[in-house]
Structures are given as structure tokens and as C-alpha cells.
Write a protein that holds these residues in place. Structure first.
Motif, PDB file in Angstrom:
ATOM      1  N   GLY A  44       1.015  -0.897   0.017  1.00  0.00           N
ATOM      2  CA  GLY A  44       0.020  -0.187  -0.086  1.00  0.00           C
ATOM      3  C   GLY A  44       0.526   1.542  -0.039  1.00  0.00           C
ATOM      4  N   ARG A  45      -0.040   2.690  -0.698  1.00  0.00           N
ATOM      5  CA  ARG A  45       1.469   3.400  -1.041  1.00  0.00           C
ATOM      6  C   ARG A  45       1.179   4.774  -0.123  1.00  0.00           C
ATOM      7  NH1 ARG A  45       4.091   0.054  -2.632  1.00  0.00           N
ATOM      8  NH2 ARG A  45       4.918  -0.116  -4.847  1.00  0.00           N
ATOM      9  N   PHE A  93       0.681  -1.958   3.356  1.00  0.00           N
ATOM     10  CA  PHE A  93       0.707  -3.123   4.494  1.00  0.00           C
ATOM     11  C   PHE A  93       0.774  -4.165   2.699  1.00  0.00           C
ATOM     12  CE2 PHE A  93      -2.816  -6.673   4.479  1.00  0.00           C
ATOM     13  CZ  PHE A  93      -1.959  -6.971   5.884  1.00  0.00           C
ATOM     14  N   GLU A 101      -5.071  12.228  -0.083  1.00  0.00           N
ATOM     15  CA  GLU A 101      -4.431  12.929   0.406  1.00  0.00           C
ATOM     16  C   GLU A 101      -3.486  14.206   1.171  1.00  0.00           C
ATOM     17  OE1 GLU A 101      -2.205  14.312  -3.685  1.00  0.00           O
ATOM     18  OE2 GLU A 101      -1.121  12.311  -3.067  1.00  0.00           O
ATOM     19  N   GLY A 102      -3.543  13.804   2.300  1.00  0.00           N
ATOM     20  CA  GLY A 102      -3.261  14.558   3.442  1.00  0.00           C
ATOM     21  C   GLY A 102      -1.974  15.573   3.543  1.00  0.00           C
ATOM     22  N   GLU A 113      -8.004   5.002   7.308  1.00  0.00           N
ATOM     23  CA  GLU A 113      -9.490   4.720   6.816  1.00  0.00           C
ATOM     24  C   GLU A 113     -10.550   4.622   6.932  1.00  0.00           C
ATOM     25  OE1 GLU A 113      -7.452   0.450   5.445  1.00  0.00           O
ATOM     26  OE2 GLU A 113      -6.349   0.293   7.918  1.00  0.00           O
ATOM     27  N   VAL A 124      -9.379  -1.198   1.607  1.00  0.00           N
ATOM     28  CA  VAL A 124      -9.785   0.349   1.150  1.00  0.00           C
ATOM     29  C   VAL A 124      -8.140   0.508   0.711  1.00  0.00           C
ATOM     30  CG1 VAL A 124      -9.703   2.393   2.314  1.00  0.00           C
ATOM     31  CG2 VAL A 124     -10.887   0.914   3.147  1.00  0.00           C
ATOM     32  N   ALA A 178      -2.650   5.565  14.104  1.00  0.00           N
ATOM     33  CA  ALA A 178      -1.040   6.829  13.630  1.00  0.00           C
ATOM     34  C   ALA A 178      -1.010   8.136  14.194  1.00  0.00           C
ATOM     35  CB  ALA A 178      -0.885   6.139  12.582  1.00  0.00           C
ATOM     36  N   LEU A 179      -2.692   8.965  14.275  1.00  0.00           N
ATOM     37  CA  LEU A 179      -2.426  10.149  14.165  1.00  0.00           C
ATOM     38  C   LEU A 179      -0.968  10.322  15.872  1.00  0.00           C
ATOM     39  CD1 LEU A 179      -2.093  13.041  13.281  1.00  0.00           C
ATOM     40  CD2 LEU A 179      -4.561  13.441  13.839  1.00  0.00           C
TER      41      LEU A 179
HETATM   42  C1  LIG Z   1      -3.680   9.936  10.124  1.00  0.00           C
HETATM   43  C2  LIG Z   1      -3.723   9.041   9.108  1.00  0.00           C
HETATM   44  C3  LIG Z   1      -3.943  10.082   8.076  1.00  0.00           C
HETATM   45  C4  LIG Z   1      -3.992   9.344   6.347  1.00  0.00           C
HETATM   46  N1  LIG Z   1      -4.137   9.774   5.344  1.00  0.00           N
HETATM   47  C5  LIG Z   1      -3.900   8.848   4.646  1.00  0.00           C
HETATM   48  C6  LIG Z   1      -4.437   9.326   2.725  1.00  0.00           C
HETATM   49  O1  LIG Z   1      -4.709  10.958   3.357  1.00  0.00           O
HETATM   50  N2  LIG Z   1      -4.294   8.707   1.849  1.00  0.00           N
HETATM   51  C7  LIG Z   1      -3.960   7.161   1.561  1.00  0.00           C
HETATM   52  O2  LIG Z   1      -3.929   6.621   1.066  1.00  0.00           O
HETATM   53  N3  LIG Z   1      -3.586   6.879   3.439  1.00  0.00           N
HETATM   54  C8  LIG Z   1      -3.712   7.539   4.449  1.00  0.00           C
HETATM   55  N4  LIG Z   1      -3.916   7.025   5.569  1.00  0.00           N
HETATM   56  C9  LIG Z   1      -3.420   5.596   5.760  1.00  0.00           C
HETATM   57  C10 LIG Z   1      -4.844   5.042   5.970  1.00  0.00           C
HETATM   58  O3  LIG Z   1      -5.265   4.526   6.956  1.00  0.00           O
HETATM   59  C11 LIG Z   1      -5.055   3.097   5.277  1.00  0.00           C
HETATM   60  O4  LIG Z   1      -4.102   2.741   6.030  1.00  0.00           O
HETATM   61  C12 LIG Z   1      -4.103   3.856   3.517  1.00  0.00           C
HETATM   62  O5  LIG Z   1      -5.240   3.916   2.811  1.00  0.00           O
HETATM   63  C13 LIG Z   1      -4.752   2.186   2.582  1.00  0.00           C
HETATM   64  O6  LIG Z   1      -4.275   2.221   1.359  1.00  0.00           O
HETATM   65  P1  LIG Z   1      -3.069   1.329   1.000  1.00  0.00           P
HETATM   66  O7  LIG Z   1      -2.879  -0.003   1.772  1.00  0.00           O
HETATM   67  O8  LIG Z   1      -3.229   0.733   0.130  1.00  0.00           O
HETATM   68  O9  LIG Z   1      -1.970   1.682   1.551  1.00  0.00           O
HETATM   69  C14 LIG Z   1      -3.919   7.916   6.936  1.00  0.00           C
HETATM   70  C15 LIG Z   1      -3.540   6.914   8.290  1.00  0.00           C
HETATM   71  C16 LIG Z   1      -3.228   7.870   9.203  1.00  0.00           C
HETATM   72  C17 LIG Z   1      -3.260   7.344   9.990  1.00  0.00           C
END
Ligand SMILES: Cc1cc2nc3c(=O)[nH]c(=O)nc-3n(C[C@H](O)[C@H](O)[C@H](O)COP(=O)(O)O)c2cc1C
Ligand code: SF4
Length: 506
Positions: A144-145, A150, A175-176, A265, A298, A478-479
Motif C-alpha cells: 500500500g502506497r 501493507f 492525500e493529506g 481508513e 480500502v 498513527a496520528l
Molecule cells: C492520520 C492518518 C492519515 C492518513 N491519511 C491518508 C491519506 O491521505 N491517504 C491514504 O491513502 N492513506 C492515508 N492513511 C493511511 C490509511 O489509513 C490506510 O492505511 C490506507 O488508505 C490503505 O491503503 P493502502 O494499503 O493502499 O496504502 C492515513 C493514516 C492515518 C493514521
């Protein structure tokens, strides 16, 4: 004469629309017939607006272009000439798999998408069983990017195996992270790759509906994605019978609520359901009980937009790139105080120093680099001494950092790392969803403690370390759990910035 100018919002912010108008009026004045196609961005943001003029099938670049350059670009005498775009060092050094079409095609032309390898992956997937699709993604090693890295195939397997009358694919396009823009760039520059990736995910796990949770701060990406979904539906890519496969998949675009935590997520799922964007306790995993309590994939935009190339070229082709357990390519977003900012896609394994100095060209200010924050606001500040760390999930972890969404924000030697540590704590305080105490209260105490350090109170530093330990161990997501990374990396690697204030008070 065929000219291409990006419609990417970074290029537009730098004046691309004015340049197009100037080119059209200069063409009229010179009596030259010109076709202007709007594309995505090649990712060389420091050269935007980048105008590409096609000569004998080769695209020649001019940039950064101003409206006043238009006439000289048309007659070939412009001093902004860069030569063939594909021959530029920045382009030649990349391995463009996910971004192969970005900046090349008209983002809203399904015909051009197909002419450049689009839909090959989905056609192949449509002839496979769901389990075969999941196996292919597993074998590619894609992780996961969005942040956590993961393994995507394992997540899909869980959803594939879950029982449920309805399953969902949710794309995280919130995309924060500070300094990141890869999701935006691909959605604006190659939206069908995300749609195709989501459709493949749907066929893989047995989900018939998908949602893109797209941050409201990206109006251009929202408009492009909405139009692309309509075109994909009209073209039979989405709907009741995906590319004649007899299988259904359709999707829609939903606007985000404008909170950093809505990228997490479970918070995202709450927001998507119309609830307050507050983090849910895990378990249950979203893969088992996600959107509306149903099994849900997700995934981040880049994770999903990479799936078509994996199905097109085969899992092994993708897995052949990379380092250790980090397979394939990483889409670096180089930003901050840097000479050449932009998107650079490369196989995992490049060192941080190469990315900052060779690709990014060092600081824009010309001063020495002091720190690079990798992985967004929850990522560590990496000092120059760690520049030999190769870009890989495990390698960064061993160096006390994280790759996250692969944003690099560069700081020169004028940066005050105590102020940056305070900013990290303040960010957490402002963005906390409030569900758990270590994050909600801890971040406020963290800001106060850093203010005490700045005021010269030596007893505050061990208190800060203690607080960071509590936040790390006791936060629900994780925040709160990762804010100690930027804070403690600043304390450890830039002790002088913390010591000076202490000495001043002694
Ligand atoms: C506070 C916080 C903000 C997050 N912001 C994003 C985000 O903006 N975009 C994103 O793809 N994942 C973000 N994540 C990670 C997601 O919870 C999640 O791991 C992800 O969307 C899974 O997709 P992936 O396995 O393709 O990475 C964030 C996690 C945390 C704890
Ligand atoms: S760590 Fe912060 S953002 Fe995450 S659940 Fe706790 S209060 Fe909410």
C-alpha cells in the motif's frame, strides 16, 4: 502543428491557461494552424508550464513558459527550448510504470488511454477468476502506497474470502500528507488508470461498487475524475457488464470533509457514511466490516492505479524492480526548499541523498540541506548523515524513519528544528479526532512542553520524551502514535537547536 500543455492544477497555478491563450492568439497572428491538447503533467513542476511541440513524432519541450514566450515557441526560436522531453535527464532516469501515461495522453480520451496500453490489464483480469487476480497482485509484491505499506494482495485476499451480500472498493484519495501530490497528479493526468485499477479490484474480490473519497481541496481532480467515470461508463468499462465480462462494477466520486484524520481508513469510512470523521477501533478490520459494515478494500490511489500495469505486464515484471521486500516503484514527491521539485518514479533502492541532491538538485535557496521530512507530517526529520539510507520500507524503518506516501520535504540550514517539532505537535493537536487521550490531550501538553524548552527550562526535555513514549504506545491510530517521530527525530538529530535555548536561559 500539435502542441501539448498540461491541464494539471500545478501547471495551471503557474499560468498554463494563460500560456495556452497566448499560443492560440500568436498562432492566429502568424497564420499557423495549431492544435492544442491539454495533458497531465510530466511531473517536472519546476519547468511548468511545460509546453511540448511535436516535431516528426518527437515532443520538444519549452519551459517554464510565459505567455510572452508564445510567438518564439511557435517559430522555434525560444530560449526556453529544452530539447526532446523524453531525453531530459529527469525523465530518462525514471522507471515510469504507474505514471507511464501521465503527461503523455489527453487524460479524458479513452481512445488514447487504450492506445497507450490502457485496459489490457482489465481485459486480462476479466478472463481470470477472482482468486487468480488476487494471486497476481500478491505475486507482484505491491504494498500500500498510502502510508503503512501493507501488502495489497493480502488485504484483497481477506475481502475475497469474506462472506457478504455486498462488498466495496474504497479508494483513499484524501492525500493529506504535506508535500505530496502523486494522487492528485495521476487523477488529473491519467484518471482511467485509477478507474481500471478499481474495476480490477472489484473483479478480484467480488465487489460491485466503488467509491473514491477525494479531498475537497482538489476541485480539478474531482472534475476530471467525475468526467472520466462518465466516459468509462459510456465506454462499457464500468456498469453491469464490465468490458463484456458479464461481471458488474460501478463507482462514484465522493468529496472529502477536509480533515487530515479523514485520510485514516476507518475515519474515512465514517465520513463516507455521512458520520463524523472519527477513528474506529480495530478490530473489526475494514476488510471484514468496512463501508456500511460490509467487507471493504480500502486502498490508496497509487496502489490502485498501479494494479493495471501489474495485470498488463505481469506480476513478475513489476516484482523485478525494487529492493528487499519493497517491490516495484516508488513515486517520490520532492518538495519544500528544493531546486527541482516534482514527481519522480523510480525503483525502490535509490538513496535519500540521491533523491534530494541528484534528482532534486539540492535546496532552492542554495544553502546546505539541513533536514528532509520523509512521509508527511508524521514522518521523521532525516539529517544529512542519514542520506545513504536506501528508499525501502524496512530500510527506512531501521533508520528511524518511514516512507509513508513518499513525500520528501527539504529544509535548508536556516530551519529551526525546535520550531518544526512544535509544529508537529501543534498539527496533531489541531487535527486530532479527539477519540483517545494520549493524542487529544498529549499533543496540547506537547506544545506546552516544547514552549518550555524554547523558554530554557531544562527539565522539560525528559518530560517531552516521556510524553512521546506515552503517545506512541497509547494512541489508537498513527496520528497520535507517529507524531513522536518528527518530534523525537528533531530532538535526536538536531540537539543544538534544543540546547541553544537551554543555554540561553542558564
Ligand atoms: C492520520 C492518518 C492519515 C492518513 N491519511 C491518508 C491519506 O491521505 N491517504 C491514504 O491513502 N492513506 C492515508 N492513511 C493511511 C490509511 O489509513 C490506510 O492505511 C490506507 O488508505 C490503505 O491503503 P493502502 O494499503 O493502499 O496504502 C492515513 C493514516 C492515518 C493514521
Ligand atoms: S490517535 Fe488521535 S486521531 Fe487517532 S484515534 Fe486517537 S485521538 Fe483520534
Amino acid at each position: 502543428m500539435h502542441i501539448r500543455v498540461p491541464m494539471d492544477s500545478a501547471a495551471k497555478a503557474l499560468g498554463a491557461d494563460d500560456v495556452v491563450r497566448a499560443l492560440e492568439s500568436a498562432a492566429r497572428a502568424a497564420g499557423v494552424e495549431v492544435t492544442v491538447t491539454r495533458t497531465g503533467s510530466r511531473g517536472m513542476v519546476w519547468l511548468e508550464p511545460l509546453v511540448e511541440v511535436e516535431i516528426d513524432g518527437v515532443r520538444h519541450g519549452y519551459g517554464p513558459a510565459l505567455p510572452s514566450d508564445a510567438a518564439a515557441i511557435l517559430d522555434g526560436s525560444s530560449s526556453k527550448a529544452l530539447g526532446p522531453v523524453e531525453e531530459l535527464d529527469w525523465m530518462k532516469r525514471q522507471t515510469r510504470l504507474t505514471f507511464a501515461r501521465c503527461g503523455v495522453i489527453d487524460p479524458l480520451s479513452l481512445a488514447e488511454y487504450e492506445a497507450h496500453g490502457g485496459l489490457v490489464g482489465l481485459r486480462r483480469a476479466a478472463a481470470m477468476s477472482g482468486q487468480e487476480i488476487v494471486e497476481e497482485v500478491k505475486a507482484s509484491g505491491l504494498r500500500g502506497r498510502g502510508g503503512a505499506g501493507f501488502p495489497t494482495g493480502i488485504k484483497w485476499q481477506t475481502v475475497h474470502d469474506a462472506e457478504g451480500p455486498q462488498k466495496y472498493i474504497v479508494c483513499n484519495a484524501d492525500e493529506g500528507d504535506s508535500g505530496t501530490f502523486a494522487d492528485r497528479m495521476i487523477m488529473e493526468g491519467d484518471p482511467f488508470s485509477l478507474i481500471e485499477g478499481m474495476a480490477i479490484a472489484g473483479l478480484g474480490v467480488g465487489a460491485t461498487r466503488g467509491y473514491v473519497y477525494l479531498r475537497s481541496e482538489y476541485p480539478d481532480a474531482i472534475a476530471v475524475m467525475r468526467r472520466a467515470v462518465e466516459l468509462a461508463r459510456a465506454g462499457g468499462v464500468l456498469g453491469a457488464d464490465v468490458l463484456g465480462s458479464g461481471q458488474a462494477f460501478d463507482m462514484e466520486i465522493r468529496e472529502g470533509a477536509g480533515a487530515y484524520v479523514c485520510g485514516e481508513e476507518t475515519s474515512l469510512l465514517n465520513s463516507l457514511e455521512g458520520k463524523r470523521g472519527v477513528v474506529r477501533a480495530k478490530p473489526p478490520l475494514p476488510a471484514l466490516e468496512g463501508f456500511l459494515g460490509r467487507p471493504t478494500v480500502v486502498n490508496n490511489v497509487i496502489s490502485l492505479a498501479t494494479v493495471p500495469v501489474i495485470l498488463e505486464k505481469g506480476a513478475q515484471h513489476y516484482a523485478d524492480f525494487g529492493l528487499g521486500r519493497s517491490r516495484g516503484t516508488v513515486t517520490l514527491q520532492i518538495a519544500g526548499n528544493v531546486a527541482r521539485g516534482g514527481l519522480f518514479e523510480t525503483a525502490f533502492g535509490l538513496s535519500l541523498g540521491e533523491a534530494v541532491n541528484e534528482i532534486g538538485g539540492g535546496t532552492a535557496s542554495g544553502r546546505p540541506v539541513k533536514a528532509v521530512q520523509v512521509g508527511g507530517p508524521l514522518g521523521a526529520y532525516m539529517p544529512v548523515e542519514k542520506f545513504d539510507t536506501p528508499l525501502g520500507y524496512e530500510e527506512f524503518d531501521a533508520a528511524g524513519g518511514l516512507i509513508g506516501h513518499a513525500g520528501l520535504v527539504v529544509f535548508d540550514d536556516s530551519a529551526d528544528m525546535l520550531a518544526m517539532a512544535r509544529f508537529a505537535m501543534e498539527f496533531c493537536a489541531v487535527e486530532s479526532c479527539g477519540k483517545c487521550t494520549p493524542c487529544r490531550i498529549g499533543s496540547i501538553r506537547g506544545v506546552e512542553t516544547l514552549d518550555r524548552i524554547a523558554a530554557g527550562d531544562p527539565s522539560a526535555l525528559p518530560l517531552l520524551e516521556d510524553l512521546c513514549e506515552t503517545m506512541k504506545d497509547g494512541s489508537l491510530c498513527a496520528l497520535g502514535g507517529f507524531t513522536p517521530y518528527p518530534v523525537m527525530s528533531a530532538v535526536r538529530h538536531f540537539a543544538d537547536d534544543f540546547a541553544t535555548s537551554k543555554e540561553a536561559a542558564q
